[in-house]
Design an enzyme around this catalytic site. Structure first.
Site, PDB file in Angstrom:
ATOM      1  N   GLU A 121      71.750  -5.385 -27.580  1.00 64.64           N
ATOM      2  CA  GLU A 121      71.143  -4.204 -28.200  1.00 64.64           C
ATOM      3  C   GLU A 121      72.063  -3.603 -29.266  1.00 64.64           C
ATOM      4  OE1 GLU A 121      67.740  -2.470 -26.159  1.00 64.64           O
ATOM      5  OE2 GLU A 121      69.236  -1.950 -24.630  1.00 64.64           O
ATOM      6  N   GLU A 141      67.206  -7.169 -19.130  1.00 72.90           N
ATOM      7  CA  GLU A 141      66.736  -5.976 -18.415  1.00 72.90           C
ATOM      8  C   GLU A 141      65.514  -6.229 -17.539  1.00 72.90           C
ATOM      9  OE1 GLU A 141      69.341  -4.419 -21.645  1.00 72.90           O
ATOM     10  OE2 GLU A 141      67.908  -6.052 -21.433  1.00 72.90           O
TER      11      GLU A 141
END
Length: 267
Positions: A121, A141
């Protein structure tokens, strides 16, 4: 120059090198690391002698994402000073991860080892990306029942083809460096251990260019990304045309005519 126990800063010429420095935890994000990153981005923005930034990780790893164990037991998220900083600016962690902050200077990522979850990210907030052959990327995730809330559902489909973005987001599988390069997530794959060297080489080339021009070009690319073409071209002209009247532009032309390297002074 600042830094924290989990984030070190170093000047290499006109480049500020930010190193995620928690190798015993694969550079998993901690509060001291996030505070150090936040302050490092601001230092780069505010210091006109800094012309580029390199982000890397210590110990042969880039970043393994948020420390889930630390979230569970408070380890790595402690420190009264750091907690106070977060209370004073509840957005600090998002700025640190480049979700809510775009550095003024070009940011080059030098990746070795794991760059997963929060690491991937943060990577999406950088401008140029270099990785060692053994680097691994991915957004894990969903495998934990979590959401990649660092910006990936918005940014990733804009940075790589949609089908690859959705596969990465929805499967949570690892991507080796060569595959990450093939789908456009990174730009260079180099021998393991040499990503930082390559990133500094690219930074040196950036640093040799006119800083006003470099910063204006970066801003134009980002600010026009979601605009219709006609609006983007209008904004490009508005941002770019004034550069031709600067002393740096005149110096660049003189240096070309005189067959020498230009000396830019940010004016």
């Amino acid at each position: 120059m600042g830094g924290t126990e989990h984030l070190s800063l170093e000047r290499v010429g006109a480049t500020l090198v930010l190193t995620l420095n928690r190798p015993e935890a694969k550079n998993a994000l901690s509060l001291p690391m996030l505070v150090g990153l936040h302050d490092g981005w601001l230092e780069a923005d505010e210091d006109d002698d800094v012309r580029s930034v390199v982000l890397t990780g210590a110990g042969g790893t880039f970043c393994a994402g948020m420390d889930l164990k630390a979230l569970a037991d408070g380890g790595g998220m402690s420190g009264d000073h750091y907690r106070r900083r977060l209370r004073e600016d509840p957005d600090l962690h998002w700025k640190a991860m480049l979700r809510h902050h775009r550095p003024r200077k070009p940011v080059i990522a030098a990746v070795e080892g794991h760059c997963v979850a929060g690491g991937t990210e943060i990577l999406q907030g950088t401008d140029i990306r270099v990785a060692g052959q053994g680097a691994v990327f991915g957004l894990y995730e969903v495998r934990r029942g979590l959401f990649p809330i660092g910006g990936s559902t918005v940014r990733l489909p804009r940075q790589i083809p949609r089908t690859h973005a959705l596969e990465m987001l929805l499967t949570g599988r690892p991507y080796p460096a060569e595959e990450a390069a093939r789908i456009g997530l990174i730009g260079h794959v180099v021998p393991d251990g040499s990503a930082l060297e390559k990133a500094l080489e690219i930074a040196e080339r950036v640093n040799a260019c006119g800083p006003l021009a470099v910063e204006a070009v970066k801003a134009s690319v980002h600010d026009t990304a979601s605009l219709p073409e006609a609006d983007g071209l209008a904004l490009e002209l508005e941002r770019g045309w004034p550069l031709f009247g600067t002393a740096d532009a005149k110096e660049g032309s003189r240096a070309f005519a005189e067959k020498r390297e230009p000396h830019f002074h940010r004016r």
